[in-house]
Design a protein around this motif. Structure first.
Motif, PDB file in Angstrom:
ATOM      1  N   VAL A 504      42.092  79.326  46.853  1.00 61.52           N
ATOM      2  CA  VAL A 504      40.922  78.408  47.365  1.00 61.52           C
ATOM      3  C   VAL A 504      40.293  77.536  46.379  1.00 61.52           C
ATOM      4  O   VAL A 504      39.887  76.289  46.510  1.00 61.52           O
ATOM      5  CB  VAL A 504      39.783  79.473  47.967  1.00 61.52           C
ATOM      6  N   PHE A 505      39.785  78.221  45.208  1.00 66.43           N
ATOM      7  CA  PHE A 505      39.035  77.295  44.183  1.00 66.43           C
ATOM      8  C   PHE A 505      39.846  76.567  43.350  1.00 66.43           C
ATOM      9  O   PHE A 505      39.272  75.726  42.692  1.00 66.43           O
ATOM     10  CB  PHE A 505      38.185  78.469  43.576  1.00 66.43           C
ATOM     11  N   GLY A 506      41.191  76.944  42.974  1.00 70.96           N
ATOM     12  CA  GLY A 506      41.944  76.263  41.980  1.00 70.96           C
ATOM     13  C   GLY A 506      42.787  75.105  42.817  1.00 70.96           C
ATOM     14  O   GLY A 506      43.128  74.203  42.027  1.00 70.96           O
ATOM     15  N   VAL A 507      42.934  75.168  44.136  1.00 75.91           N
ATOM     16  CA  VAL A 507      43.820  74.141  44.659  1.00 75.91           C
ATOM     17  C   VAL A 507      43.282  73.465  45.869  1.00 75.91           C
ATOM     18  O   VAL A 507      43.147  72.265  45.676  1.00 75.91           O
ATOM     19  CB  VAL A 507      45.267  74.767  45.056  1.00 75.91           C
ATOM     20  N   LEU A 508      42.708  74.117  46.866  1.00 77.11           N
ATOM     21  CA  LEU A 508      42.038  73.638  47.887  1.00 77.11           C
ATOM     22  C   LEU A 508      40.951  72.799  47.894  1.00 77.11           C
ATOM     23  O   LEU A 508      40.629  71.856  48.175  1.00 77.11           O
ATOM     24  CB  LEU A 508      41.886  74.857  48.952  1.00 77.11           C
ATOM     25  N   ARG A 509      39.868  73.551  46.889  1.00 76.57           N
ATOM     26  CA  ARG A 509      38.616  73.009  46.625  1.00 76.57           C
ATOM     27  C   ARG A 509      38.641  71.610  45.851  1.00 76.57           C
ATOM     28  O   ARG A 509      38.058  70.419  46.210  1.00 76.57           O
ATOM     29  CB  ARG A 509      37.607  73.893  45.859  1.00 76.57           C
ATOM     30  N   PRO A 510      39.544  71.532  44.864  1.00 78.16           N
ATOM     31  CA  PRO A 510      39.719  70.063  43.946  1.00 78.16           C
ATOM     32  C   PRO A 510      40.357  69.113  45.058  1.00 78.16           C
ATOM     33  O   PRO A 510      39.888  67.934  44.781  1.00 78.16           O
ATOM     34  CB  PRO A 510      40.737  70.507  42.742  1.00 78.16           C
ATOM     35  N   VAL A 511      41.122  69.565  45.803  1.00 78.01           N
ATOM     36  CA  VAL A 511      41.920  68.452  46.704  1.00 78.01           C
ATOM     37  C   VAL A 511      40.591  67.874  47.529  1.00 78.01           C
ATOM     38  O   VAL A 511      40.606  66.604  47.942  1.00 78.01           O
ATOM     39  CB  VAL A 511      42.963  69.242  47.381  1.00 78.01           C
ATOM     40  N   LEU A 512      40.097  68.912  48.305  1.00 81.53           N
ATOM     41  CA  LEU A 512      38.977  68.293  49.259  1.00 81.53           C
ATOM     42  C   LEU A 512      37.858  67.560  48.567  1.00 81.53           C
ATOM     43  O   LEU A 512      37.503  66.592  49.094  1.00 81.53           O
ATOM     44  CB  LEU A 512      38.384  69.696  49.848  1.00 81.53           C
ATOM     45  N   ASN A 513      37.649  68.019  47.178  1.00 83.10           N
ATOM     46  CA  ASN A 513      36.602  67.249  46.621  1.00 83.10           C
ATOM     47  C   ASN A 513      37.016  65.956  46.318  1.00 83.10           C
ATOM     48  O   ASN A 513      36.550  65.022  46.267  1.00 83.10           O
ATOM     49  CB  ASN A 513      36.312  68.006  45.210  1.00 83.10           C
ATOM     50  N   ASN A 514      38.182  65.868  45.812  1.00 79.29           N
ATOM     51  CA  ASN A 514      38.907  64.565  45.540  1.00 79.29           C
ATOM     52  C   ASN A 514      38.962  63.550  46.912  1.00 79.29           C
ATOM     53  O   ASN A 514      38.487  62.275  46.772  1.00 79.29           O
ATOM     54  CB  ASN A 514      40.375  64.676  45.024  1.00 79.29           C
ATOM     55  N   ILE A 515      39.213  64.125  47.999  1.00 80.98           N
ATOM     56  CA  ILE A 515      39.227  63.440  49.006  1.00 80.98           C
ATOM     57  C   ILE A 515      37.490  62.939  49.833  1.00 80.98           C
ATOM     58  O   ILE A 515      37.375  61.724  50.020  1.00 80.98           O
ATOM     59  CB  ILE A 515      40.063  64.124  50.185  1.00 80.98           C
ATOM     60  N   THR A 516      36.826  63.770  49.361  1.00 78.16           N
ATOM     61  CA  THR A 516      35.243  63.507  50.041  1.00 78.16           C
ATOM     62  C   THR A 516      34.654  63.013  48.809  1.00 78.16           C
ATOM     63  O   THR A 516      33.349  62.484  48.979  1.00 78.16           O
ATOM     64  CB  THR A 516      34.682  64.883  50.587  1.00 78.16           C
ATOM     65  N   ASN A 517      35.022  62.742  47.559  1.00 77.38           N
ATOM     66  CA  ASN A 517      34.272  62.124  46.688  1.00 77.38           C
ATOM     67  C   ASN A 517      34.048  60.676  46.753  1.00 77.38           C
ATOM     68  O   ASN A 517      32.819  60.326  46.247  1.00 77.38           O
ATOM     69  CB  ASN A 517      35.098  62.454  45.393  1.00 77.38           C
ATOM     70  N   GLY A 518      34.768  60.076  47.410  1.00 78.20           N
ATOM     71  CA  GLY A 518      34.660  58.774  47.749  1.00 78.20           C
ATOM     72  C   GLY A 518      33.379  58.464  48.617  1.00 78.20           C
ATOM     73  O   GLY A 518      32.409  57.421  48.301  1.00 78.20           O
ATOM     74  N   GLY A 519      33.387  59.253  49.690  1.00 76.62           N
ATOM     75  CA  GLY A 519      32.370  58.970  50.370  1.00 76.62           C
ATOM     76  C   GLY A 519      31.042  59.353  49.673  1.00 76.62           C
ATOM     77  O   GLY A 519      29.779  58.580  50.081  1.00 76.62           O
ATOM     78  N   LYS A 520      30.926  60.508  48.974  1.00 76.09           N
ATOM     79  CA  LYS A 520      29.708  60.750  48.137  1.00 76.09           C
ATOM     80  C   LYS A 520      29.267  59.650  47.048  1.00 76.09           C
ATOM     81  O   LYS A 520      28.132  59.487  47.138  1.00 76.09           O
ATOM     82  CB  LYS A 520      29.936  61.998  47.556  1.00 76.09           C
ATOM     83  N   GLY A 521      30.343  58.943  46.586  1.00 79.03           N
ATOM     84  CA  GLY A 521      29.992  58.114  45.792  1.00 79.03           C
ATOM     85  C   GLY A 521      29.443  56.685  46.293  1.00 79.03           C
ATOM     86  O   GLY A 521      28.459  55.969  45.964  1.00 79.03           O
ATOM     87  N   LYS A 522      29.730  56.584  47.492  1.00 77.72           N
ATOM     88  CA  LYS A 522      29.515  55.324  48.450  1.00 77.72           C
ATOM     89  C   LYS A 522      27.941  55.573  48.790  1.00 77.72           C
ATOM     90  O   LYS A 522      27.006  54.818  48.723  1.00 77.72           O
ATOM     91  CB  LYS A 522      30.194  55.021  49.668  1.00 77.72           C
ATOM     92  N   GLN A 523      27.566  57.049  49.304  1.00 74.88           N
ATOM     93  CA  GLN A 523      26.007  57.202  49.805  1.00 74.88           C
ATOM     94  C   GLN A 523      25.407  57.011  48.394  1.00 74.88           C
ATOM     95  O   GLN A 523      24.391  56.307  48.595  1.00 74.88           O
ATOM     96  CB  GLN A 523      26.117  58.650  50.235  1.00 74.88           C
ATOM     97  N   LEU A 524      25.771  57.532  47.260  1.00 77.76           N
ATOM     98  CA  LEU A 524      24.847  57.611  46.293  1.00 77.76           C
ATOM     99  C   LEU A 524      24.591  56.157  45.784  1.00 77.76           C
ATOM    100  O   LEU A 524      23.648  55.594  45.378  1.00 77.76           O
ATOM    101  CB  LEU A 524      25.347  58.418  45.222  1.00 77.76           C
ATOM    102  N   VAL A 525      25.635  55.281  45.746  1.00 77.73           N
ATOM    103  CA  VAL A 525      25.804  53.912  45.124  1.00 77.73           C
ATOM    104  C   VAL A 525      24.830  52.956  46.199  1.00 77.73           C
ATOM    105  O   VAL A 525      23.851  52.322  45.817  1.00 77.73           O
ATOM    106  CB  VAL A 525      27.028  53.310  45.247  1.00 77.73           C
ATOM    107  N   GLY A 526      24.900  53.461  47.438  1.00 78.98           N
ATOM    108  CA  GLY A 526      24.185  52.612  48.270  1.00 78.98           C
ATOM    109  C   GLY A 526      22.698  52.963  48.247  1.00 78.98           C
ATOM    110  O   GLY A 526      21.798  52.141  48.168  1.00 78.98           O
ATOM    111  N   VAL A 527      22.336  54.097  48.169  1.00 76.75           N
ATOM    112  CA  VAL A 527      20.838  54.508  47.858  1.00 76.75           C
ATOM    113  C   VAL A 527      20.412  53.801  46.719  1.00 76.75           C
ATOM    114  O   VAL A 527      19.331  53.244  46.425  1.00 76.75           O
ATOM    115  CB  VAL A 527      20.774  56.055  48.005  1.00 76.75           C
TER     116      VAL A 527
END
Length: 595
Positions: A504-527
């Motif tokens: 969970v913490f070594g495989v699934l979580r990094p993969v999900l973070n990598n996928i969802t990191n782009g959206g978070k970056g957009k939100q932070l940059v927009g703000v």
């Protein structure tokens, strides 16, 4: 030059409400932006991770299975499975060995159910039940003899298989046909193949027992015609023929049993007195196994005894004259008288006097008998015979002696006694002191009486006092915790949990973070862009809302249109160097938009 470049940069606008998109929507948006190959790889990886996680959980929860039967050979597999299924007992069959496995907690219940249903392993041998079948009217004598021999072989195989170390057996009998002619008579023979359990062996006495069992079951079969072979091809019957070696083994066992018995006697007499581990005793017995027979005959010449005596006295006197058949020999005239060469003192007769005639002295006068006063007559011829036989017997003794085998020649007993331990009742201190000579002598007498001491045999008993070593005690090693049955169950559970956490913490979580990191970056940059450009109200509203946001390890913002061309060019160069893939995607979207 800067304005057209800024106008063509693709941008993502924040929703009108000012709230960031949900996690699921952001995940789906970022997933949709990936290439088809990356999407398939991601889905396959997620599916494999979930499958491995479930497999580990099932493995950690798998129950402990134990073998119910080592093999289903010789058993009705359908009946076994139906019985276990009716009893609601889970089972499995090991594919390599064919062993029937059940849960450890259901092992006893499964055996009871199968025994109650009459399901037991069979050896596959056919016994005399083959004779119960209808043979028909046209059965030949050969077939009848063959069926009887086959049934006898099966019964002997079953009997031999019932021994402890024997797993299975096969018996082959060669019984020749009977003949009325003595010269054509042949003796039967037998061959026995024995399958032993792994790591087991048969002693020579057990092999001899099998040979006697087979020999006495077949008429006129001698023990020398029985051959016993194991599954490895080793000939076992020749060991039984070596009677000397067998006898030596029996003699050795007899000596060891006698020594053990005498040692136990010493233990029984000293343990209540000295206590456990306060003495050590060993017994050595010299046993004579020679068979001696002797016969002796002794005589005592000083005591003769008259056994028998026979005495014979015989005397015969005749008054008749010459007798016989008349003839020349019988009618011979008497021989002429001859004067004696010497003359006695008046008693010599002048000539030979006939029997019955008066005796005359030298003067020719008759000799008178003084007792009777009558003339003495010449005696008639008489035969006298005396015989005496005496038989004597001397004192004699005959003895026949046969010494018994296993006679004890000499006995040696050695006992070593530890120092006596004394506890001071005042302070509880423990002191050690040697035994006195009087106490050791009493121990010696006890041991002598216990083993049957006989000085005439040369027996010896030695009781010595010596302090024992402090490290004499045998340390019983504790069973390590990793050898306990429960340890591996716990290990399985812990390994399953750790594997799930790593997954969970070594495989699934990094993969999900990598996928969802782009959206978070957009939100932070927009703000952040709104805050930085909040005071630039005089600029065009469309330009203020059309902000470029690039997600990645570091958020990169493009310069505002008010900055110079060089600043915008440097920013674009750094963007190309930082993330060329993202820039290539932007250029691709530009081309698609122009088309």
């Amino acid at each position: 030059m800067a304005e057209p470049g800024a106008d063509n940069v693709p941008a993502r606008a924040i929703p009108a409400g000012g709230k960031p998109p949900l996690f699921g929507l952001s995940f789906l948006e970022n997933l949709s932006e990936m290439t088809m190959l990356r999407q398939v790889g991601l889905l396959v990886g997620l599916a494999a991770s979930v499958a491995i996680g479930f497999a580990v959980v099932l493995w950690s929860q798998q129950p402990d299975y134990r073998p119910l039967y080592g093999s289903l050979a010789g058993m009705d597999a359908k009946q076994v499975m139906d019985t276990l299924a009716a009893a609601d007992i889970a089972y499995s069959v090991e594919p390599n060995s064919g062993a029937l496995l059940v849960k450890a907690e259901d092992l006893s219940r499964a055996r009871l159910k199968l025994a109650g249903a009459g399901v037991t392993p069979s050896d596959g041998n056919i016994g005399f039940e083959i004779l119960d079948k209808d043979q028909g009217l046209g059965t030949s004598q050969f077939m009848e003899a063959t069926r009887y021999r086959r049934g006898l072989e099966g019964e002997l195989a079953r009997t031999i298989s019932s021994l402890n170390n024997v797993k299975g057996a096969r018996v082959h009998l060669a019984i020749p046909k009977s003949s009325v002619f003595v010269r054509d008579e042949r003796k039967p023979s037998a061959s026995v193949l024995i399958e032993l359990y792994s790591g087991r062996s048969l002693e020579p006495g057990q092999v001899l027992a099998i040979i006697n069992l087979v020999a006495t079951s077949v008429p006129e079969l001698s023990k020398s015609q029985v051959t016993v072979v194991d599954q490895k091809g080793n000939l076992l019957s020749d060991q039984a023929e070596n009677s000397e070696l067998t006898m030596a083994g029996k003699q050795f066992d007899y000596s060891r049993r006698m020594e053990s018995m005498l040692t136990q006697r010493v233990h029984n007499i000293l343990q209540p007195v000295l206590g456990n581990d306060r003495y050590k005793a060993e017994v050595s017995a010299d046993v004579d196994f020679s068979a001696v027979e002797s016969t002796s005959e002794q005589f005592n010449p000083d005591q003769p005894a008259l056994r028998s005596e026979q005495s014979v006295n015989e005397q015969r006197t005749t008054s008749n004259g010459p007798q016989g058949v008349p003839g020349a020999l019988s009618n011979q005239p008497p021989s002429p008288a001859s004067a004696p060469a010497t003359t006695g003192g008046g008693t010599a007769s002048a000539g030979m006097v006939q029997p019955g005639q008066p005796l005359l002295d030298a003067n020719g006068q008759q000799i008178m008998d003084p007792a009777t006063g009558q003339p003495m007559l010449a005696p008639y011829p008489a035969d006298k015979r005396s015989q005496s036989t005496k038989n004597f017997e001397l004192d004699r003794s005959i003895s026949h002696t046969k010494q018994q085998q296993g006679r004890l020649n000499r006995l040696s007993v050695s006992v070593v006694v530890d120092d006596q331990v004394r506890i001071n009742p005042a302070n509880g201190e423990t002191t050690r002191a040697p035994w006195t000579a009087d106490e050791l002598s009493r121990f010696t007498r006890l041991v002598q009486d216990a083993v049957g001491f006989d000085a005439s045999r040369g027996d010896s008993v030695s009781v010595i006092n010596m302090p024992f070593s402090a490290e004499r005690g045998e340390v019983i090693a504790d069973v390590p915790f990793y050898s306990q049955p429960w340890f591996w169950d716990v290990i399985k559970q812990v390994l399953g949990v750790l594997f799930i956490l790593v997954l969970v913490f070594g495989v699934l979580r990094p993969v999900l973070n990598n996928i969802t990191n782009g959206g978070k970056g957009k939100q932070l940059v927009g703000v952040g862009s709104d805050v930085e450009l909040g005071g630039m109200g005089g600029l065009d509203g469309e330009l203020a809302n059309d902000r470029v946001s690039l997600g990645g390890p570091q958020s990169i913002l493009l310069p505002s249109p008010s900055e110079g061309y060089d600043a915008q060019l440097n920013a674009i160069k750094s963007l190309v160097a930082e993330d060329p893939g993202r820039v290539a995607q932007v250029v691709k979207e530009w081309i698609n938009a122009d088309e």
